[in-house]
Enzyme design. Structure first.
Site, PDB file in Angstrom:
ATOM      1  N   SER A   1     -13.116 -13.591  -2.670  1.00  0.00           N
ATOM      2  CA  SER A   1     -13.129 -13.456  -4.162  1.00  0.00           C
ATOM      3  C   SER A   1     -13.754 -14.418  -4.971  1.00  0.00           C
ATOM      4  O   SER A   1     -14.158 -15.441  -4.391  1.00  0.00           O
ATOM      5  CB  SER A   1     -11.584 -14.077  -4.241  1.00  0.00           C
ATOM      6  OG  SER A   1     -11.116 -13.921  -5.787  1.00  0.00           O
TER       7      SER A   1
ATOM      8  N   TYR B   1      -4.208 -19.034  -4.020  1.00  0.00           N
ATOM      9  CA  TYR B   1      -4.979 -17.873  -3.621  1.00  0.00           C
ATOM     10  C   TYR B   1      -6.347 -17.719  -3.180  1.00  0.00           C
ATOM     11  O   TYR B   1      -6.964 -17.412  -2.140  1.00  0.00           O
ATOM     12  CB  TYR B   1      -4.754 -16.697  -4.789  1.00  0.00           C
ATOM     13  CG  TYR B   1      -5.764 -15.546  -4.591  1.00  0.00           C
ATOM     14  CD1 TYR B   1      -5.606 -14.535  -3.705  1.00  0.00           C
ATOM     15  CD2 TYR B   1      -6.738 -15.110  -5.534  1.00  0.00           C
ATOM     16  CE1 TYR B   1      -6.330 -13.475  -3.496  1.00  0.00           C
ATOM     17  CE2 TYR B   1      -7.831 -14.238  -5.308  1.00  0.00           C
ATOM     18  CZ  TYR B   1      -7.577 -13.377  -4.219  1.00  0.00           C
ATOM     19  OH  TYR B   1      -8.335 -12.389  -4.176  1.00  0.00           O
TER      20      TYR B   1
ATOM     21  N   LYS C   1      -8.669 -17.792   0.617  1.00  0.00           N
ATOM     22  CA  LYS C   1      -9.846 -16.956   0.731  1.00  0.00           C
ATOM     23  C   LYS C   1     -11.076 -18.065   1.427  1.00  0.00           C
ATOM     24  O   LYS C   1     -11.871 -17.491   2.171  1.00  0.00           O
ATOM     25  CB  LYS C   1     -10.314 -16.312  -0.612  1.00  0.00           C
ATOM     26  CG  LYS C   1      -9.411 -15.189  -0.931  1.00  0.00           C
ATOM     27  CD  LYS C   1      -9.656 -14.016  -0.040  1.00  0.00           C
ATOM     28  CE  LYS C   1      -8.334 -12.807  -0.426  1.00  0.00           C
ATOM     29  NZ  LYS C   1      -8.617 -11.698   0.629  1.00  0.00           N
TER      30      LYS C   1
ATOM     31  N   GLY D   1       0.801  -1.264  -0.033  1.00  0.00           N
ATOM     32  CA  GLY D   1       0.029   0.041  -0.093  1.00  0.00           C
ATOM     33  C   GLY D   1       0.991   1.283   0.125  1.00  0.00           C
ATOM     34  O   GLY D   1       2.105   1.192   0.059  1.00  0.00           O
TER      35      GLY D   1
END
Ligand code: UDP
Length: 326
Positions: free
Chosen positions: A118, A142, A146, A38
């Protein structure tokens, strides 16, 4: 006293847009981010704490210092390809570090969480559009990271009464007018920002990852959703929990799919740039089509996307992109 929301990962693309929306809606906001991906300047207001989910002491300090009413969790690694090469990194960050956050919430009796999930939890679609009941068979670490958290959250509610709403994003894109809130991943892997980099002369061409998919033009189809609409759904989900609504999971997209080639064509019209293409191989782990059935969010959260048009979404991203590069 104003309601206080802890935004974990609030210096990233979607998190920073969320901080902005929460501030505009009158919430008191605390951003917690390790700035690994970020940007400090993306957090345009509220408190900022540089901290790491891997360090339970960082979390304990925040929960002790502030009276937190709800948590939004955006901090995760998001690259499917990388997750296949380095799954440990994904399970450490997206699962183990998230457990530290959940445990801190339980320890400090904070019981409302909005979790960024997701479309990758579904794997290869069995049918389209994809509703919430669709089988969950993620095909990469990934997506599995989630889905693991979604399942862990069900256990945490049973055992600790932690309430959560899991929001399963399809393809987030677009931009708010403030350039600080733009999408800026390094390396950038997402289609729309890459296409706009070509239009801005920062890349020679865009590679189309496969044109032999079983779709109408052979390229992959995705459901693109404006980041502002996505954040609006988070706000409604939070209010739903504060009003005593039950834990839930919602798929968030526009219910309309666009092919890679359609995205490039639309970007050509908006940017008036030829945007050269090169044909590349299929990318591992890419399903041919992903389209959301978001009717549950529309009916239960009263969510209504404001920018469902692909052209609007690309136009907004382009305006911010040119502002920033010209
Ligand atoms: N894509 C592409 N070229 C690129 C980047 C992406 O053809 O340089 C395709 C990708 O294969 C997928 C779609 O664009 O079908 C959207 O990819 P993105 O990485 O933006 O999002 P994802 O679908 O992986 O969440």
């Amino acid at each position: 006293m104003r309601t206080t929301i802890l935004v974990v990962g609030g210096a990233g693309y979607i998190g920073a847009n969320m901080v902005n929306k929460l501030l505009n809606a009158g919430y008191s906001v605390i951003t917690f981010d390790n700035l690994s991906h970020g940007y400090r300047d993306a957090v345009i207001g509220g408190e900022f704490i540089r901290g790491d989910l891997h360090h339970p002491t960082d979390l304990a300090q925040v929960f002790k210092q502030y009276q937190i009413d709800g948590v939004m969790h955006f901090a995760s690694f998001i690259e499917v390809g990388e997750s296949l090469i380095n799954p440990g990194k994904y399970y450490q960050n997206n699962v183990a570090a998230t457990l530290n956050l959940l445990d801190a919430m339980v320890a400090h009796q904070v019981s409302n969480l909005i979790f960024s999930s997701s479309a990758a939890i579904f794997g290869e679609p069995h049918y389209l559009p994809i509703d919430e009941q669709h089988p969950k068979q993620p095909i990469n670490p990934y997506g599995l990271s989630k889905w693991m958290i979604e399942q862990i959250l069900a256990d945490y509610e049973r055992a600790y009464q932690l309430k959560s709403i899991c929001l399963r994003y399809f393809n987030a894109a677009g931009a708010a007018p403030d350039p600080r809130l733009r999408e800026r991943h390094h390396p950038e892997t997402h289609l729309i920002p890459l296409v706009l980099q070509v239009a801005a002369g920062q890349r020679p061409h865009i590679t189309i990852f496969g044109e032999d998919y079983p779709t109408f033009d052979g390229s992959c189809i995705r459901d693109y959703i404006h980041v502002d609409d996505l954040c609006q759904a988070h706000l409604l989900a939070l209010q739903h929990l504060f009003q005593g609504g039950p834990s839930a999971a919602y798929n968030l997209g526009n219910g309309q799919g666009f092919s890679v080639k359609q995205v490039i064509d639309t970007a050509r019209q908006i940017t008036r740039h030829p945007i050269p293409t090169v044909l590349g191989n299929r990318r591992i782990g890419d399903p041919a089509s992903l389209i959301a059935d978001a009717r549950l969010a529309i009916t239960q959260l009263h969510w209504q996307p404001r920018y469902p048009e692909l052209a609007t979404l690309i136009d907004h991203a382009w305006q911010v992109h040119t502002h920033n590069t010209l």
